[in-house]
Design an enzyme around this catalytic site. Sequence first.
Site, PDB file in Angstrom:
ATOM      1  N   ALA A 268       5.322   1.771   8.974  1.00 42.92           N
ATOM      2  CA  ALA A 268       6.660   1.604   8.406  1.00 42.92           C
ATOM      3  C   ALA A 268       6.580   1.815   6.900  1.00 42.92           C
ATOM      4  CB  ALA A 268       7.181   0.207   8.717  1.00 42.92           C
ATOM      5  N   LYS A 269       7.762   1.886   6.343  1.00 40.96           N
ATOM      6  CA  LYS A 269       7.899   2.120   4.909  1.00 40.96           C
ATOM      7  C   LYS A 269       7.049   1.159   4.062  1.00 40.96           C
ATOM      8  CE  LYS A 269      11.969   2.593   1.976  1.00 40.96           C
ATOM      9  NZ  LYS A 269      12.841   3.713   2.064  1.00 40.96           N
ATOM     10  N   ARG A 270       7.007  -0.096   4.510  1.00 41.51           N
ATOM     11  CA  ARG A 270       6.292  -1.089   3.708  1.00 41.51           C
ATOM     12  C   ARG A 270       4.797  -0.796   3.615  1.00 41.51           C
ATOM     13  NH1 ARG A 270       3.649  -4.455   7.061  1.00 41.51           N
ATOM     14  NH2 ARG A 270       4.294  -4.189   9.228  1.00 41.51           N
ATOM     15  N   HIS A 271       4.303   0.109   4.449  1.00 39.22           N
ATOM     16  CA  HIS A 271       2.885   0.449   4.361  1.00 39.22           C
ATOM     17  C   HIS A 271       2.569   1.351   3.179  1.00 39.22           C
ATOM     18  CE1 HIS A 271       2.636  -0.822   8.745  1.00 39.22           C
ATOM     19  NE2 HIS A 271       1.739  -1.539   8.124  1.00 39.22           N
ATOM     20  N   GLY A 272       3.587   1.775   2.443  1.00 42.77           N
ATOM     21  CA  GLY A 272       3.307   2.579   1.254  1.00 42.77           C
ATOM     22  C   GLY A 272       3.843   3.983   1.392  1.00 42.77           C
TER      23      GLY A 272
END
Length: 364
Positions: A296-300
């Site tokens: 997901a986006k939060r992974h960078g």
Amino acid sequence: DLVTGVQTCALPICLHQTDGDGSTTPDAFGPIAFEDHRHSGSSVEAHPPISAESVDERENEGVIGRFAPSPTGPLHVGNLRTALIAWLHARSGGGEMVVRIEDLDRANSSRQNEERQLAALAALGLDHEPVTVRQSERFDIYRDVIADLRRRDLVYECYCTRREIREAVNAPHGPELLYPGTCRTLTRSQLAERADRPAALRLRTDSPTLRVDDVVAGPTDSVVDDFVLQRNDGVPAYNLAVVVDDAHQRVDEVVRGDDLLASTGRQMHLQRLLGFSTPLYAHVPLVLGPDGERLAKRHGAVTLDDLAERGIDAVTVLRVLARSIGLDGDAAITAADLVDEFDLGRLPRAPWVVHHEWTTSTQQ
Ligand code: GLU
């Protein structure tokens, strides 16, 4: 070893294939026959396709694969990997991949996201006919199908909230619930109590368990519950739209993330009710971030734009994706360069874990 070991690469994006059950035995999957997977007979009464116009006029005789993104954000490398596999599978079978926009969720979808998604596909060389099917433009078609099922007494109103369903099945947590049939047999007074709530529409089934002959996941039993056809806000539901559109677009093969394997029995059941053939299914393992959670986006930096900002171009991403699906791909410039080498049997059966050296810093 791509499959069992940790792959290191000179790029700031590295991939690591978890061991899983350790098996990649291509032989277990055998050759894929496009004729054989279609079933004709079934235990439910088939109904002729909804209408002649509901089926796309198409010249091409080759197999049709599809990629059906929801334009709720940019595609990340996990989505792109699935698209690449779908495209290569169709192309290597002498066919093509169509793209359908699954924008039922009007609140979170946008044309801008759609355009970004299409640009990302183009950057990897995943070419396709211009998009003609957007689910947001097809509500009338879905409603006609629901009306048809209703005439056959296969639809009932459901007033349950998610919470009530969880309580009824005694499962406070967990991803997906099988509907226990609460509203199927409401008494008159129970109905009166609920009548002021908006109703969803559910399909009446006898909860069959269907066997999905999945060419990646292997034969898998999939339970069909009384699933939702239309949400309580009036929006047609995913399982209905997907079945109608796969038939409309004459899709022969569905390559998608294996999070949808659990819903495949529902889709097959509906195909049988509507007289549609069942496509070949290939559910590919999900792509995970370094923490083992779904990418997901939060992974960078997980989209092509993010990666480009870090100096990683689309060609590099394509090569990394190629390696993650068991191909060499070192000289590939565009997806077409991978067609000859493509072999679904080489796809690792374990999730692909994406490591970004910057993941931690961008999480703060
Ligand atoms: N629109 C769905 C998604 O983006 C995919 C549906 C499908 O492939 O059947 O997750």
